[in-house]
Design a protein around this motif. Structure first.
Motif, PDB file in Angstrom:
ATOM      1  N   GLN A 123       5.356  -8.276   3.192  1.00 54.15           N
ATOM      2  CA  GLN A 123       3.967  -8.440   2.785  1.00 54.15           C
ATOM      3  C   GLN A 123       3.111  -9.002   3.926  1.00 54.15           C
ATOM      4  O   GLN A 123       1.938  -8.664   4.051  1.00 54.15           O
ATOM      5  CB  GLN A 123       3.877  -9.366   1.579  1.00 54.15           C
ATOM      6  N   ARG A 127       2.119  -5.971   5.907  1.00 55.06           N
ATOM      7  CA  ARG A 127       1.168  -5.089   5.231  1.00 55.06           C
ATOM      8  C   ARG A 127      -0.222  -5.709   5.146  1.00 55.06           C
ATOM      9  O   ARG A 127      -1.230  -5.037   5.405  1.00 55.06           O
ATOM     10  CB  ARG A 127       1.686  -4.743   3.832  1.00 55.06           C
ATOM     11  N   THR A 128      -0.286  -6.989   4.797  1.00 52.87           N
ATOM     12  CA  THR A 128      -1.594  -7.642   4.698  1.00 52.87           C
ATOM     13  C   THR A 128      -2.262  -7.753   6.059  1.00 52.87           C
ATOM     14  O   THR A 128      -3.475  -7.537   6.189  1.00 52.87           O
ATOM     15  CB  THR A 128      -1.451  -9.039   4.058  1.00 52.87           C
ATOM     16  N   CYS A 178       4.285   2.182   6.843  1.00 51.40           N
ATOM     17  CA  CYS A 178       3.015   1.458   6.686  1.00 51.40           C
ATOM     18  C   CYS A 178       2.282   1.360   8.014  1.00 51.40           C
ATOM     19  O   CYS A 178       1.055   1.547   8.088  1.00 51.40           O
ATOM     20  CB  CYS A 178       3.280   0.057   6.137  1.00 51.40           C
ATOM     21  N   LEU A 237       3.833   0.851  -1.500  1.00 48.29           N
ATOM     22  CA  LEU A 237       3.517  -0.168  -0.508  1.00 48.29           C
ATOM     23  C   LEU A 237       2.707   0.418   0.647  1.00 48.29           C
ATOM     24  O   LEU A 237       1.881  -0.274   1.246  1.00 48.29           O
ATOM     25  CB  LEU A 237       4.796  -0.821   0.005  1.00 48.29           C
ATOM     26  N   GLN A 295      -0.802   0.465  -0.632  1.00 44.69           N
ATOM     27  CA  GLN A 295      -1.408  -0.862  -0.624  1.00 44.69           C
ATOM     28  C   GLN A 295      -1.843  -1.294   0.776  1.00 44.69           C
ATOM     29  O   GLN A 295      -2.758  -2.095   0.927  1.00 44.69           O
ATOM     30  CB  GLN A 295      -0.436  -1.882  -1.221  1.00 44.69           C
ATOM     31  N   THR A 296      -1.202  -0.750   1.801  1.00 47.32           N
ATOM     32  CA  THR A 296      -1.580  -1.074   3.176  1.00 47.32           C
ATOM     33  C   THR A 296      -2.906  -0.426   3.563  1.00 47.32           C
ATOM     34  O   THR A 296      -3.759  -1.055   4.187  1.00 47.32           O
ATOM     35  CB  THR A 296      -0.481  -0.615   4.148  1.00 47.32           C
ATOM     36  N   LEU A 342      -5.173   0.927   1.418  1.00 46.49           N
ATOM     37  CA  LEU A 342      -6.233   0.849   0.400  1.00 46.49           C
ATOM     38  C   LEU A 342      -7.394  -0.066   0.786  1.00 46.49           C
ATOM     39  O   LEU A 342      -8.561   0.355   0.693  1.00 46.49           O
ATOM     40  CB  LEU A 342      -5.634   0.421  -0.945  1.00 46.49           C
ATOM     41  N   LEU A 393       0.524  -0.285 -10.707  1.00 51.99           N
ATOM     42  CA  LEU A 393      -0.704  -0.007  -9.961  1.00 51.99           C
ATOM     43  C   LEU A 393      -1.734   0.698 -10.835  1.00 51.99           C
ATOM     44  O   LEU A 393      -2.924   0.371 -10.807  1.00 51.99           O
ATOM     45  CB  LEU A 393      -0.376   0.862  -8.739  1.00 51.99           C
ATOM     46  N   PHE A 428      -3.434  -2.906 -11.734  1.00 54.24           N
ATOM     47  CA  PHE A 428      -4.164  -3.127 -10.482  1.00 54.24           C
ATOM     48  C   PHE A 428      -5.441  -2.302 -10.374  1.00 54.24           C
ATOM     49  O   PHE A 428      -6.509  -2.836 -10.043  1.00 54.24           O
ATOM     50  CB  PHE A 428      -3.227  -2.810  -9.312  1.00 54.24           C
ATOM     51  N   GLN A 481      -1.506  -9.528  -5.696  1.00 56.32           N
ATOM     52  CA  GLN A 481      -2.393  -8.414  -5.358  1.00 56.32           C
ATOM     53  C   GLN A 481      -3.861  -8.798  -5.530  1.00 56.32           C
ATOM     54  O   GLN A 481      -4.721  -8.390  -4.747  1.00 56.32           O
ATOM     55  CB  GLN A 481      -2.072  -7.202  -6.248  1.00 56.32           C
TER      56      GLN A 481
END
Length: 345
Positions: free
Chosen positions: A14, A17-18, A51, A97, A100-101, A103, A132, A136, A287
């Motif tokens: 994470q 990714r963040t 990612c 995942l 999510q990277t 988005l 999701l 989400f 999230q």
């Protein structure tokens, strides 16, 4: 250059990714060392590398260290480009995942994007597609943007092969922050079991056990639709819908667990959430922190939510967010409902 220690806090993917997402959002280059250093297999695995490659594709980034097993990465983003993209992971690495990277930057890209993804859609240690879609995506819409998700095919471990399509529509202006302090009135509960390639008695026993423990029956217990050659796989999901939020909890079957053990694992999670007075559970909290941080930054307004548990995963994510955005998190823990506030600086 934002420099990060990938072994800090929770020390998992994470952080990568963040940091990729917010590097693209803010245009700040970033370097990360000790990627997943505490894991049994440290460094970039296939899904992490996917990612990185997806982030580079949408931003034209310059990247050093993008290879399997690498524990160091340097990422210098260019302007994020809305458009149509296809990203694939061989095997069952989570394509969710990857979504999510990319988005967050695509939510701010100024035009619609369509993202086609293939790989794992229902994996342990990653949010499944239905989380999701039901939990989400509605929160993304509350920000004034839109996220429409379509599941073309399920992908389970170890084969993968799932297919997902996401249509991302940015907000007309700045993201609109909100507070999510309570669930609101209860609306519905239901469970479903996805068990392609397994004998019919497996999902039947899981649903019967769950229904008996939770007092659910009839229309609340459903056999999920599957397509030919999607399995084998086993995911037991429960969806709890409230006035202000929908939560989705999932457990996965394993060869070492009976159907009854799988169901009781989910019952434990559901009861823990229902005993609390929080708006969201621990996974959605993780999230939601990033979404509300973006809104607080753009709208110059504090946002807050309550959650049943503040995990180390959430704390780590908040710490990474603070490295990129001029925001500050304040967390007050309580047995009934912990509060997370994010304020612009």
């Amino acid at each position: 250059m934002v420099e990060l220690d990938g072994s800090q806090g929770e020390g998992g993917g994470q952080i990568l990714r963040t940091s990729l997402a917010l590097s693209m959002v803010t245009g700040q280059p970033m370097a990360i060392e000790k990627i997943r250093a505490g894991r049994a297999k440290p460094g970039l695995m296939r899904q992490h590398l996917a990612c990185v490659n997806a982030a580079a594709a949408i931003s034209g980034a310059e990247v050093d260290g993008a290879e399997l097993g690498s524990q160091s990465l340097r990422f210098v983003p260019g302007p994020v480009r809305a458009g149509e993209y296809r990203f694939a992971i061989s095997g069952a690495g989570s394509c969710i995942l990857v979504l999510q990277t990319v988005l967050p930057p695509l939510l701010l890209a100024g035009a619609q994007s369509r993202v086609h993804l293939s790989g794992g859609t229902h994996n342990p240690m990653a949010p499944p597609f239905h989380f999701l879609e039901r939990a989400f995506a509605p929160l993304v819409r509350r920000l004034g943007a839109d996220l429409q998700l379509t599941l073309r095919r399920c992908g389970f471990y170890p084969a993968g092969g799932g297919e997902v399509e996401a249509v991302i529509e940015p907000a007309a202006g700045a993201l609109q922050g909100f507070d999510l302090m309570t669930r609101g009135a209860h609306q519905s509960n239901y469970a479903e079991c996805l068990a392609p390639g397994l004998p019919r008695h497996v999902p039947t026993r899981e649903l019967d056990t769950l229904g008996g423990a939770m007092g659910w029956s009839g229309e609340q217990l459903r056999f999920g639709s599957v397509r030919q050659n999607e399995g084998p796989g086993n995911a037991l999901l429960a969806t709890l819908a409230y006035e202000h939020v929908t939560e989705v909890f999932t457990v996965f079957g394993e060869k070492s667990l009976s159907a009854e053990q799988v169901a009781h694992g989910l019952v434990k999670e559901l009861r823990a959430f229902q005993k609390s007075e929080s708006a969201v559970g621990p996974h959605l909290a993780d999230q939601l922190a990033l979404l509300l941080a973006l809104a607080a930054w753009q709208g110059k307004k504090e946002c807050a939510f309550t959650c049943s548990e503040v995990t180390e995963h959430t704390r780590t994510n908040c710490a990474v967010i603070e490295r990129f955005l001029p925001v500050c998190f304040a967390i007050v823990e309580s047995r009934q409902a912990s509060t997370v506030r994010v304020s612009p600086i």
